[in-house]
Scaffold this active site. Structure first.
Site, PDB file in Angstrom:
ATOM      1  N   CYS A   2     -44.011  47.583  58.883  1.00  0.00           N
ATOM      2  CA  CYS A   2     -45.447  47.717  59.125  1.00  0.00           C
ATOM      3  C   CYS A   2     -46.149  46.393  58.829  1.00  0.00           C
ATOM      4  O   CYS A   2     -45.824  45.693  57.881  1.00  0.00           O
ATOM      5  CB  CYS A   2     -46.097  48.827  58.318  1.00  0.00           C
ATOM      6  N   ARG A  27     -43.051  43.334  62.742  1.00  0.00           N
ATOM      7  CA  ARG A  27     -42.808  44.189  61.585  1.00  0.00           C
ATOM      8  C   ARG A  27     -42.807  45.677  61.948  1.00  0.00           C
ATOM      9  O   ARG A  27     -42.492  46.529  61.109  1.00  0.00           O
ATOM     10  CB  ARG A  27     -43.867  43.931  60.506  1.00  0.00           C
ATOM     11  N   TRP A  73     -44.382  50.799  61.827  1.00  0.00           N
ATOM     12  CA  TRP A  73     -42.995  51.229  61.966  1.00  0.00           C
ATOM     13  C   TRP A  73     -42.925  52.602  61.320  1.00  0.00           C
ATOM     14  O   TRP A  73     -43.090  52.752  60.120  1.00  0.00           O
ATOM     15  CB  TRP A  73     -42.040  50.260  61.282  1.00  0.00           C
ATOM     16  N   ASN A  99     -48.459  50.156  54.052  1.00  0.00           N
ATOM     17  CA  ASN A  99     -47.094  49.729  54.349  1.00  0.00           C
ATOM     18  C   ASN A  99     -46.234  50.196  53.193  1.00  0.00           C
ATOM     19  O   ASN A  99     -46.414  49.730  52.071  1.00  0.00           O
ATOM     20  CB  ASN A  99     -47.027  48.211  54.515  1.00  0.00           C
ATOM     21  N   GLY A 100     -45.312  51.120  53.459  1.00  0.00           N
ATOM     22  CA  GLY A 100     -44.452  51.629  52.397  1.00  0.00           C
ATOM     23  C   GLY A 100     -44.187  53.102  52.559  1.00  0.00           C
ATOM     24  O   GLY A 100     -44.441  53.692  53.600  1.00  0.00           O
ATOM     25  N   GLU A 484     -21.068  40.035  62.742  1.00  0.00           N
ATOM     26  CA  GLU A 484     -22.425  39.607  63.086  1.00  0.00           C
ATOM     27  C   GLU A 484     -22.643  39.643  64.598  1.00  0.00           C
ATOM     28  O   GLU A 484     -23.714  40.056  65.073  1.00  0.00           O
ATOM     29  CB  GLU A 484     -22.678  38.198  62.536  1.00  0.00           C
ATOM     30  N   LYS A 488     -25.498  41.888  66.522  1.00  0.00           N
ATOM     31  CA  LYS A 488     -26.475  41.312  67.445  1.00  0.00           C
ATOM     32  C   LYS A 488     -26.478  42.039  68.792  1.00  0.00           C
ATOM     33  O   LYS A 488     -27.520  42.325  69.355  1.00  0.00           O
ATOM     34  CB  LYS A 488     -26.184  39.819  67.671  1.00  0.00           C
ATOM     35  N   GLU A 491     -28.152  45.413  68.395  1.00  0.00           N
ATOM     36  CA  GLU A 491     -29.598  45.290  68.193  1.00  0.00           C
ATOM     37  C   GLU A 491     -30.337  44.958  69.485  1.00  0.00           C
ATOM     38  O   GLU A 491     -31.408  45.516  69.756  1.00  0.00           O
ATOM     39  CB  GLU A 491     -29.888  44.160  67.184  1.00  0.00           C
ATOM     40  N   HIS A 507      -4.741  49.252  64.073  1.00  0.00           N
ATOM     41  CA  HIS A 507      -4.814  50.432  63.205  1.00  0.00           C
ATOM     42  C   HIS A 507      -5.913  51.390  63.666  1.00  0.00           C
ATOM     43  O   HIS A 507      -6.550  52.044  62.845  1.00  0.00           O
ATOM     44  CB  HIS A 507      -5.042  50.003  61.753  1.00  0.00           C
ATOM     45  N   LYS A 606     -38.644  43.731  61.527  1.00  0.00           N
ATOM     46  CA  LYS A 606     -38.083  42.493  60.983  1.00  0.00           C
ATOM     47  C   LYS A 606     -37.795  42.576  59.488  1.00  0.00           C
ATOM     48  O   LYS A 606     -36.736  42.225  59.021  1.00  0.00           O
ATOM     49  CB  LYS A 606     -39.061  41.346  61.264  1.00  0.00           C
TER      50      LYS A 606
END
Length: 611
Positions: A2, A27, A73, A99-100, A484, A488, A491, A507, A606
Site C-alpha cells: 500500500c 506498492r 494492495w 498501510n498494514g 531466481e 522472475k 512474477e 529425482h 514491491k
C-alpha cells in the site's frame, strides 16, 4: 505494501497527491482514493489504477490545501470501490488511510457492532477508524489523544493518516511496522510511504519510527511517542534525484533498471573497492570486524529475491571465510524457535529495508544477543536503523516490482563483505584475493557488454512465450541463480516455473520433460561444467528444449542446446552477477510478449510490509 501520500500547506493538494500516488503505485494497485478538506471532507475512491480514479473525478471541485491519498494492495476485503481507502467514520467527520494489518480487528469490530456501529466495507481499516472515533466521543478527548489510546489496544502493523473536518489544516499520522516519511518544506509538509512523492519539493525528510505519532500542520511538525512525550524530529538530507524515479525513455521501469546495472553495480563498488591498491573499505564491516571474524556461524534472513542473494552469499562466505552459514526465510525464522547464541551474526537482506518478516526476525535475534548486519537499498529504512552495522547497496530507487538491479547490488555487497572478512581472517591467499578484487571491479563493464546482445534474448522469449511451464537448472553458485530465474519468470509472465539443482532433476522433475518444456540451464564455466553438460544431454535425450546461459568461448554446449546466450568469462564466485542478467531479460521479454504489465504484475507489491 500500500502506498500513502499526504500534503498540508499553501499549494493545491490534489496534484501533489495524485502524482505521488502514481509514483507509489508499485506498492499496490488494486484500488486507489483520496480525501480532501475544503469546507468539509470530500472522499473519492475507485477500484483499479490511479489513472482510473483520475478519470472518474475529472471536473469535480478538487480545491484543497490539505489531503491524503492511498493506493491499495488488498489484505482484508477484495478490491472494490467500497473497500478502497480512504474510509470515512460513522459521523463522516474523519477520514483515514492505512498501510498494514490490524490483527485484532475482529474483536474490535464485535465491540463496536454491539454499540450499534454499522460497517460498509470488509476492511480492518474502517474498524480502526470507528474505534478511534468511539474513543474520542466517549472520552471527550481530542483526536490526537483518541489515536494514542486506540493504538495501545491495537495489535498488528500500521501507518495511518487521518483527516478531521474540524481541523482543516492538520494531518495526524502514526506508525508501527510500516514505513512513513515526512518531507519538510517551507510552510508545508509532505507525507509518504517513501520519499518519491516529495522529491521535487524538498530534500529534507524525517523518518518516523515505530510507536511514534506525528501532528502535521503547514508550519509545524510535532512528533510524540505513545506516552505523549515530545520527541525531536531528526531531519535527513535526501540524496536522490527526480530523474531516478522516471522511465528515462524506456518502455518500462523494469527494462530501465536492468540496463542501469552497469552503473548501479559501479556505484555499489565505488569508494569501497580499489583492486590496484588491494583494499576494500566498508565501515560497517570494519566497525564489527572482530565479531564477524570470530562468528561461530552466520545466519542470513531474507525473503524472495533477497533470499536468493543470501543463498549465493552462503556459497561465497563458506568458501572464502570458512564460517558456517545458514540461510533462512524470514517468514519461517520468526515463527519457529531458532537456536540463537550470543555472538551469532545475523545478516538481514532487504531491498526496501522494511520487509515485515525480516524486521521481526532480526528484532527477535537481537533480543538474544546476536549481532545484526543489514544489507538494504533504502537509506533511513527500518532495518538500517535497527542493525548494529551494515551496508547500503546504492542501487537507487527500484520502481519495477520484480527486483533486478537491487539483486546484483546485494551480490556485490555480499561478495565484498566476504572478501574483506576472509582477508582479515587469513582464510584466502593474497593471490586469490587480488584476482577476485580485479574480477569484481570488472563486473560493471562485463554486464554492459552482455546487455548489448539483449535482442537475442528477445528472440528466444518470442519463441517460448506460449510455454505453460519452465524448468531452471544450475549447479554450485549457479543454483541460486536458477531459483531466481524461475521466480522472475513466474512474477513477470505468469508461466509456472521451478528452479532446481541440475543433478536433482533426476529425482523427480525430469518426469515433466517433453518436447514442449523449455529447460533453462545456467551453465557458465566452473568446476561443475562437465557435470552440467551431462545434465543437458539427459534433457535432450527426452526431447526437452534447452536454453543455455553459457560463457563466451564454450564450444561444447552450443552443439547441444536449442538456444544459447553468451556472457563474459568470470570466476565462478563472480559469475552469478553476470548470469542473472539474461534471465531478467528473458522474463521481461516473455512478459511483454504476453501483454503483461511487467512493472505491476498481478497480485504483487514491491515492498512487503505485512505478513
Amino acid at each position: 505494501m500500500c502506498g500513502i501520500v499526504g500534503y498540508t500547506g499553501p499549494k493545491e493538494a490534489y496534484p501533489i497527491i495524485i502524482t505521488g500516488l502514481k509514483r507509489l503505485e508499485y506498492r499496490g494497485y488494486d484500488s486507489t482514493g483520496i480525501a480532501l478538506l475544503n469546507g468539509g471532507l470530500k472522499v473519492y475512491k475507485k477500484k483499479g489504477r490511479v489513472a482510473e480514479l483520475e478519470a472518474t473525478i475529472l471536473g469535480k471541485d478538487l480545491h484543497s490545501h490539505t489531503g491524503i491519498g492511498h493506493t491499495r494492495w488488498a489484505t482484508h476485503g477484495e478490491p472494490s470501490d467500497i473497500n478502497a481507502h480512504p474510509h470515512s467514520s460513522a459521523s463522516g467527520k474523519l477520514a483515514m488511510i492505512h498501510n498494514g494489518i490490524i490483527e485484532n480487528y475482529a474483536q474490535l469490530k464485535k465491540e463496536l457492532s454491539n454499540k450499534g456501529y454499522v460497517f460498509t466495507s470488509e476492511t480492518d481499516t474502517e474498524v480502526l477508524l470507528n474505534f478511534i472515533e468511539d474513543i474520542q466521543k466517549n472520552n471527550q478527548c481530542d483526536l490526537e489523544e483518541a489515536v494514542r489510546i486506540a493504538l495501545k489496544r491495537v495489535t498488528g502493523a500500521y501507518v495511518i493518516l487521518l483527516l478531521d473536518e474540524d481541523n482543516p489544516d492538520t494531518i495526524i499520522a502514526a506508525r508501527k511496522g510500516s514505513p512513513l516519511v515526512i518531507g519538510v518544506g517551507k510552510g508545508e509538509h509532505f507525507l509518504g510511504s517513501d520519499a518519491s512523492p516529495m522529491l521535487e519539493y524538498t530534500k529534507e525528510v524525517v523518518y518516523v519510527n515505530d510507536y511514534e505519532l506525528a501532528i502535521v500542520k503547514p508550519n509545524q511538525l510535532i512528533l510524540k511517542n505513545l506516552g505523549n512525550e515530545k520527541l525531536t524530529p531528526f531531519i535527513t538530507k535526501l540524496d536522490i534525484e527526480l530523474a531516478a524515479i522516471e522511465k528515462g525513455g524506456y518502455d518500462h521501469f523494469m527494462l530501465k533498471e536492468i540496463f542501469e546495472q552497469p552503473s548501479t553495480i559501479h556505484d555499489c563498488l565505488r569508494g569501497r573497492l580499489d583492486a590496484t591498491a588491494g583494499t576494500i573499505t566498508m565501515s560497517g564491516v570494519e566497525n564489527n570486524i572482530e565479531q564477524l571474524k570470530k562468528a561461530s556461524r552466520i545466519i542470513i534472513v531474507a525473503c524472495g529475491t533477497s533470499w536468493h542473494a543470501g543463498l549465493v552469499a552462503e556459497y561465497v562466505i563458506e568458501e572464502l571465510c570458512r564460517i558456517p552459514v545458514e540461510v533462512e526465510y524470514a517468514s519461517e525464522f520468526r515463527y519457529r524457535n531458532p537456536i540463537i547464541n550470543k555472538g551469532d551474526v545475523i545478516i538481514a537482506i532487504s531491498q526496501s529495508g522494511e520487509t515485515a518478516d525480516t524486521l521481526v526476525a532480526i528484532e527477535r535475534a537481537k533480543e538474544h544477543g546476536a549481532i545484526i548486519f543489514g544489507i538494504v537499498n533504502v537509506v533511513g529504512s527500518s532495518i538500517a536503523r535497527i542493525s548494529n552495522g551494515g551496508a547500503y547497496t546504492h542501487a537507487g530507487p527500484e520502481i519495477g516490482v520484480a527486483s533486478t538491479k537491487a539483486f546484483t547490488g546485494q551480490l556485490a555487497v555480499l561478495t565484498m563483505m566476504a572478501l574483506k572478512i576472509a582477508k582479515e581472517k587469513g582464510t584466502i591467499s593474497d593471490e586469490r584475493y587480488s584476482n577476485l578484487l580485479f574480477e569484481l571491479e570488472a563486473v560493471p563493464e562485463k554486464v554492459e557488454t552482455l546487455l548489448k546482445s539483449a535482442d537475442s534474448i528477445k528472440a528466444i522469449a518470442e519463441k517460448y512465450k506460449g510455454a505453460k511451464d519452465a524448468l531452471f537448472l544450475g549447479r554450485g553458485y549457479n543454483f541460486p541463480i536458477a531459483l531466481e530465474g524461475a521466480l522472475k519468470l513466474k512474477e513477470i509472465s505468469y508461466i509456472h516455473a521451478e528452479g532446481y539443482p541440475a543433478a536433482e532433476m533426476k529425482h523427480g522433475p525430469i518426469a515433466l520433460v517433453d518436447e514442449n518444456l523449455p529447460v533453462i540451464f545456467v551453465a557458465t564455466k566452473d568446476s561443475y561444467h562437465e557435470k552440467i553438460v551431462s545434465n543437458i544431454q539427459e534433457i535432450k535425450a527426452r526431447k526437452g528444449k534447452v536454453i543455455a546461459i553459457i560463457t563466451e568461448g564454450d564450444e561444447v554446449i552450443p552443439g547441444l542446446a536449442d538456444d544459447v546466450y553468451f556472457v563474459p568469462s568470470a570466476d565462478e564466485i563472480i559469475a552469478p552477477m553476470l548470469s542473472c542478467v539474461p534471465l531478467q531479460l528473458l522474463s521481461y521479454y516473455v512478459g511483454v510478449a504476453k501483454g503483461v504489465d511487467v512493472d505491476k504484475p498481478r497480485n504483487l507489491a514491491k515492498s512487503v510490509t505485512v505478513e
